[in-house]
Motif scaffolding. Sequence first.
Motif: not given
Length: 378
Positions: A255, A259, A265-268, A290, A293-294, A301, A322
């Motif tokens: 991720s 970036e 954005f990342i959708h987890v 999530a 990753v956030k 996220v 998130a």
Amino acid sequence: MVSHSTPLLFTPLPLGPLTLPNRAIVAPMCQYSAVDGVAQPWHGQHLGGFAASNAGLIILEATGVTLDGRISPYCLALENDAQEAALRDLIAGIRTYSDVPLGIQLAHAGRKASTAAPWNGGMPIPAEQGGWQPVAPTDEPFYADAPKPHALTETEIAGIIDAFVASAQRADRAGFDLVELHGAHGYLIHQFLSPRINTRTDRYGGSLDNRLRLALEIATAVRAVWPKSKTLGIRLSASDWVDGGWTPEETAILSQKLEAIGLDFIHVSSGGAVREARVPVTPGYQLDFAETVKKAVSIPVIGVGLIVTPEQAEQALQDGKADAIGLARAFLDDPRWVWRAADALGVDLPIAGQYQRATGKTWPGYKLKNVGLSLAAE
């Protein structure tokens, strides 16, 4: 307890250059209703209900960048003019009554391609019955008794990267506001990421850097052609849920690299890579992924995972799990989910005049209908 004073679910969210009016996102949901990859009237009615009901963003289902990259013979594709034209018409129709942001998930199913619709068993379809030979990092099939997929050569990998680029360009011409690359659920990008699947010995396999290569090359190539005025992101499975598989820590590393490339954005989510995985499905079971990753990135996220009620969605946002909530089956169950959420959290929404007679303000039956659901505002 969830605070109803300033519900985050109804706070606008900048998602790259796109600003969502709220944080309730219609996640991609395969409909298995296309013909030769071309959208049909079913897709219009499926998406139309969400578009007229105040969703913050709608992301169209997994759409193959090639016909052979579809999950099934009935999935959407975006590799030719007929497919592009049907999606352009679909968007044009929605735009006559809604300005909801619209995205598309671009995908390649890899070794999970050429399968039947879920209600017909979801198993591999042989070539003589309208299927095809899938491709994958290696020749190991997803189903033990399925035909072996073709192990991609580096030249063929380059062709798939080109196919993602071409589909992104078609998505732009069709009028989409957002592209989400599908790197989750055991499909091709995820197959290259997972050490349980990717046992290649060339520069696309082995070390973490090598396993990340395809995802990063696709993201880089699409970012180069997708307009800077539009949003680009990716969906990732954060865990294979098996020993020796893809991990949340590796997801965070990927991720950060995505970036740096310029994704917005990342959708987890998680899972889908190997059949022996046992996923403990409980309310909000993927939100910790999530959150991991956030903490690793500064871009938004999207969290998912058996999130059903407005209070549950709001609490996840309040807890910092998130930045937005993706819902799929909750929207299938109730396309007006956002209206219920607004009532539950004390928010007034601008509802289309054609539907105002069915709201709690004008229809006595509204609260009767929602008794026991804890969704009617008091």
